[in-house]
Design an enzyme around this catalytic site. Structure first.
Site, PDB file in Angstrom:
ATOM      1  CB  SER A  16      -7.368   4.496  -3.773  1.00 35.36           C
ATOM      2  OG  SER A  16      -6.727   3.727  -2.791  1.00 35.36           O
ATOM      3  CB  THR A  59      -0.799   6.550   0.102  1.00 34.36           C
ATOM      4  OG1 THR A  59      -0.061   5.352   0.314  1.00 34.36           O
ATOM      5  CG2 THR A  59      -0.449   7.133  -1.263  1.00 34.36           C
ATOM      6  CE  LYS A  63      -0.415   5.596   4.628  1.00 35.34           C
ATOM      7  NZ  LYS A  63      -0.603   4.165   4.835  1.00 35.34           N
ATOM      8  CG  ASN A  84      -5.731   5.680   5.869  1.00 34.59           C
ATOM      9  OD1 ASN A  84      -6.397   6.037   6.850  1.00 34.59           O
ATOM     10  ND2 ASN A  84      -6.062   4.626   5.154  1.00 34.59           N
ATOM     11  CG  ASP A  99      -3.533   2.288   6.347  1.00 37.32           C
ATOM     12  OD1 ASP A  99      -4.179   1.989   5.333  1.00 37.32           O
ATOM     13  OD2 ASP A  99      -2.639   3.153   6.365  1.00 37.32           O
ATOM     14  N   GLY A 119       8.971  -5.584  11.323  1.00 38.82           N
ATOM     15  CA  GLY A 119       9.012  -4.199  10.853  1.00 38.82           C
ATOM     16  C   GLY A 119       8.576  -3.241  11.945  1.00 38.82           C
ATOM     17  CB  ALA A 120       9.890  -0.861  13.789  1.00 40.21           C
ATOM     18  N   GLY A 122       5.568   2.849   9.665  1.00 37.77           N
ATOM     19  CA  GLY A 122       4.227   3.396   9.872  1.00 37.77           C
ATOM     20  C   GLY A 122       3.148   2.319   9.960  1.00 37.77           C
ATOM     21  CE1 TYR A 207      -1.636  -2.606  -2.142  1.00 34.25           C
ATOM     22  CE2 TYR A 207      -2.253  -3.506  -4.282  1.00 34.25           C
ATOM     23  CZ  TYR A 207      -1.931  -2.420  -3.472  1.00 34.25           C
ATOM     24  OH  TYR A 207      -1.901  -1.165  -4.023  1.00 34.25           O
ATOM     25  N   GLY A 227      -1.906  -8.713   1.428  1.00 29.28           N
ATOM     26  CA  GLY A 227      -2.516  -7.467   1.907  1.00 29.28           C
ATOM     27  C   GLY A 227      -3.754  -7.007   1.156  1.00 29.28           C
TER      28      GLY A 227
HETATM   29  P1  NDP Z   1       7.982   2.361   6.358  1.00 32.09           P
HETATM   30  O1  NDP Z   1       8.974   2.948   5.402  1.00 32.09           O
HETATM   31  O2  NDP Z   1       7.339   3.256   7.362  1.00 32.09           O
HETATM   32  O3  NDP Z   1       8.679   1.142   7.178  1.00 32.09           O
HETATM   33  C1  NDP Z   1       9.419   0.183   6.526  1.00 32.09           C
HETATM   34  C2  NDP Z   1       9.865  -0.913   7.516  1.00 32.09           C
HETATM   35  O4  NDP Z   1      10.366  -1.985   6.739  1.00 32.09           O
HETATM   36  C3  NDP Z   1      10.964  -0.517   8.483  1.00 32.09           C
HETATM   37  O5  NDP Z   1      10.753  -1.158   9.714  1.00 32.09           O
HETATM   38  C4  NDP Z   1      12.240  -1.052   7.806  1.00 32.09           C
HETATM   39  O6  NDP Z   1      13.265  -1.421   8.717  1.00 32.09           O
HETATM   40  C5  NDP Z   1      11.686  -2.309   7.171  1.00 32.09           C
HETATM   41  N1  NDP Z   1      12.424  -2.741   5.988  1.00 32.09           N
HETATM   42  C6  NDP Z   1      12.520  -2.102   4.794  1.00 32.09           C
HETATM   43  N2  NDP Z   1      13.257  -2.838   3.934  1.00 32.09           N
HETATM   44  C7  NDP Z   1      13.637  -3.947   4.599  1.00 32.09           C
HETATM   45  C8  NDP Z   1      14.409  -5.099   4.254  1.00 32.09           C
HETATM   46  N3  NDP Z   1      14.938  -5.238   3.034  1.00 32.09           N
HETATM   47  N4  NDP Z   1      14.568  -6.061   5.178  1.00 32.09           N
HETATM   48  C9  NDP Z   1      14.017  -5.933   6.406  1.00 32.09           C
HETATM   49  N5  NDP Z   1      13.285  -4.874   6.807  1.00 32.09           N
HETATM   50  C10 NDP Z   1      13.100  -3.893   5.910  1.00 32.09           C
HETATM   51  O7  NDP Z   1       6.892   1.635   5.442  1.00 32.09           O
HETATM   52  P2  NDP Z   1       5.309   1.508   5.660  1.00 32.09           P
HETATM   53  O8  NDP Z   1       5.046   0.959   7.007  1.00 32.09           O
HETATM   54  O9  NDP Z   1       4.653   2.780   5.274  1.00 32.09           O
HETATM   55  O10 NDP Z   1       4.914   0.430   4.532  1.00 32.09           O
HETATM   56  C11 NDP Z   1       5.347  -0.902   4.649  1.00 32.09           C
HETATM   57  C12 NDP Z   1       4.593  -1.779   3.649  1.00 32.09           C
HETATM   58  O11 NDP Z   1       3.211  -1.789   3.936  1.00 32.09           O
HETATM   59  C13 NDP Z   1       4.735  -1.315   2.192  1.00 32.09           C
HETATM   60  O12 NDP Z   1       5.101  -2.449   1.435  1.00 32.09           O
HETATM   61  C14 NDP Z   1       3.328  -0.849   1.837  1.00 32.09           C
HETATM   62  O13 NDP Z   1       3.056  -1.056   0.463  1.00 32.09           O
HETATM   63  C15 NDP Z   1       2.483  -1.749   2.729  1.00 32.09           C
HETATM   64  N6  NDP Z   1       1.116  -1.240   3.009  1.00 32.09           N
HETATM   65  C16 NDP Z   1       0.029  -1.985   2.636  1.00 32.09           C
HETATM   66  C17 NDP Z   1      -1.276  -1.543   2.897  1.00 32.09           C
HETATM   67  C18 NDP Z   1      -2.457  -2.349   2.467  1.00 32.09           C
HETATM   68  O14 NDP Z   1      -3.580  -1.826   2.468  1.00 32.09           O
HETATM   69  N7  NDP Z   1      -2.301  -3.618   2.114  1.00 32.09           N
HETATM   70  C19 NDP Z   1      -1.533  -0.273   3.605  1.00 32.09           C
HETATM   71  C20 NDP Z   1      -0.311   0.431   3.989  1.00 32.09           C
HETATM   72  C21 NDP Z   1       0.952  -0.050   3.692  1.00 32.09           C
HETATM   73  P3  NDP Z   1      14.396  -0.366   9.242  1.00 32.09           P
HETATM   74  O15 NDP Z   1      13.762   0.390  10.388  1.00 32.09           O
HETATM   75  O16 NDP Z   1      15.526  -1.215   9.677  1.00 32.09           O
HETATM   76  O17 NDP Z   1      14.728   0.517   8.080  1.00 32.09           O
END
Ligand code: NDP
Length: 265
Positions: A16, A59, A63, A84, A99, A119-120, A122, A207, A227
């Site tokens: 950034s 980040t 957040k 963010n 985002d 996924g569930a 943030g 990304y 991404g």
């Molecule tokens: P969180 O920690 O809030 O959520 C992670 C999620 O991923 C949960 O639902 C978790 O499931 C799931 N998960 C993690 N590991 C695994 C696995 N091995 N198999 C299956 N499910 C899995 O993360 P964020 O939402 O903050 O970030 C997620 C991604 O988004 C990151 O890779 C981040 O870099 C990317 N991102 C990209 C952006 C962009 O501008 N391109 C902006 C913001 C984020 P469970 O609930 O079961 O643990």
């Protein structure tokens, strides 16, 4: 000179500062953007004020703290409950989530109705709520059940892996961090393969990487996107906020895109 920063932990990897500083320079805006490693999110506001910042990006993993500590939360961020972007105006801190609209901008060229979000966390919350506001009803599929409650309370159809039966979706989005460090799929192959075989588009929020999810989507003939564009557009929207909307989205996008190309992201 106005000072801006990104707060995170870790934060060293963030590009950034390069996106924003390059765009400040090209637009001849007197701004400087740096990185702050913040271990405890509860200190976010104190650090922001002590550094006399005009604006900031926040980040992982702060957040939610950014949401709690802002003086005013603007727009869809109120529902997402995670921010963010902060901007200081007349001594008050206003908070945004760029985002979610950034993601939406990145898929605008696609024609879709039915959406599956993997996924569930943030990012899933931000994307799901924004899509819902735009009239879509995304379905949420997550590894575990705990985080699904947030979505159920807001009217989303949700599934854990053991409950899910593959059906047809136009767009499948990976918002999990599976594929970021280890080469793992975001859901079991026996669920993903049939789901992707029926889909048109596969998008990963990770990304600059061909994740196992994107590789499988490509193998199934889907149109795919990583991404990078989401990253670009969330940055463009934050830049507009940082500079009081004095530049057009088009000129900011053009310059930020150049900076990404220079970085080969
Ligand atoms: P969180 O920690 O809030 O959520 C992670 C999620 O991923 C949960 O639902 C978790 O499931 C799931 N998960 C993690 N590991 C695994 C696995 N091995 N198999 C299956 N499910 C899995 O993360 P964020 O939402 O903050 O970030 C997620 C991604 O988004 C990151 O890779 C981040 O870099 C990317 N991102 C990209 C952006 C962009 O501008 N391109 C902006 C913001 C984020 P469970 O609930 O079961 O643990």
């Amino acid at each position: 000179m106005r000072l801006y920063a990104i707060f995170g932990n870790p934060v060293a990897h963030s590009i950034s500062p390069i996106l924003h500083n390059y765009t400040f320079y090209k637009l001849n805006f007197q701004g400087c953007y740096t990185k702050v490693l913040l271990e405890n999110g509860s200190n976010l506001k104190d650090r922001f004020l002590a550094l006399k910042l005009k604006g900031a990006n926040i980040t992982v993993p702060h957040k939610e703290w950014a949401y709690k500590l802002a003086d005013e939360v603007v727009g869809i961020a109120k529902e997402i409950e995670a921010l963010n972007t902060w901007i200081e105006k007349d001594g008050k801190i206003y908070g945004y989530n760029t985002d979610a609209p950034g993601f939406f901008e990145s898929v605008k060229e696609f024609t879709f109705q039915k959406v599956l979000i993997l996924g569930a966390g943030g990012t899933a919350k931000a994307i799901a709520l924004y899509l819902q506001k735009e009239g879509f009803s995304p379905v949420i599929l997550n590894r575990s059940k705990t985080r699904l409650a947030f979505f159920q309370e807001r009217g989303f159809q949700t599934y854990s892996w053991e409950e899910f039966e593959p059906t047809a979706f136009d767009l499948v989005i990976n918002t999990t961090s599976a594929g970021l460090k280890e080469d793992t799929l975001p859901a079991p192959q026996e669920l993903l393969e049939p789901t992707l075989s029926m889909a048109r588009y596969g998008v990963d929020v990770i990304y600059n990487k061909l994740t196992p999810f994107l590789a499988l989507a490509q193998q199934k003939g889907l149109i795919t996107k990583d991404g990078t564009e989401m990253l670009l557009y969330q940055g463009v929207l934050a830049f507009e906020i940082f500079t009081d909307f004095r530049y057009t989205k088009e000129e900011i996008t053009h310059i930020m895109r150049q900076s990404l190309q220079l970085l080969k992201v």
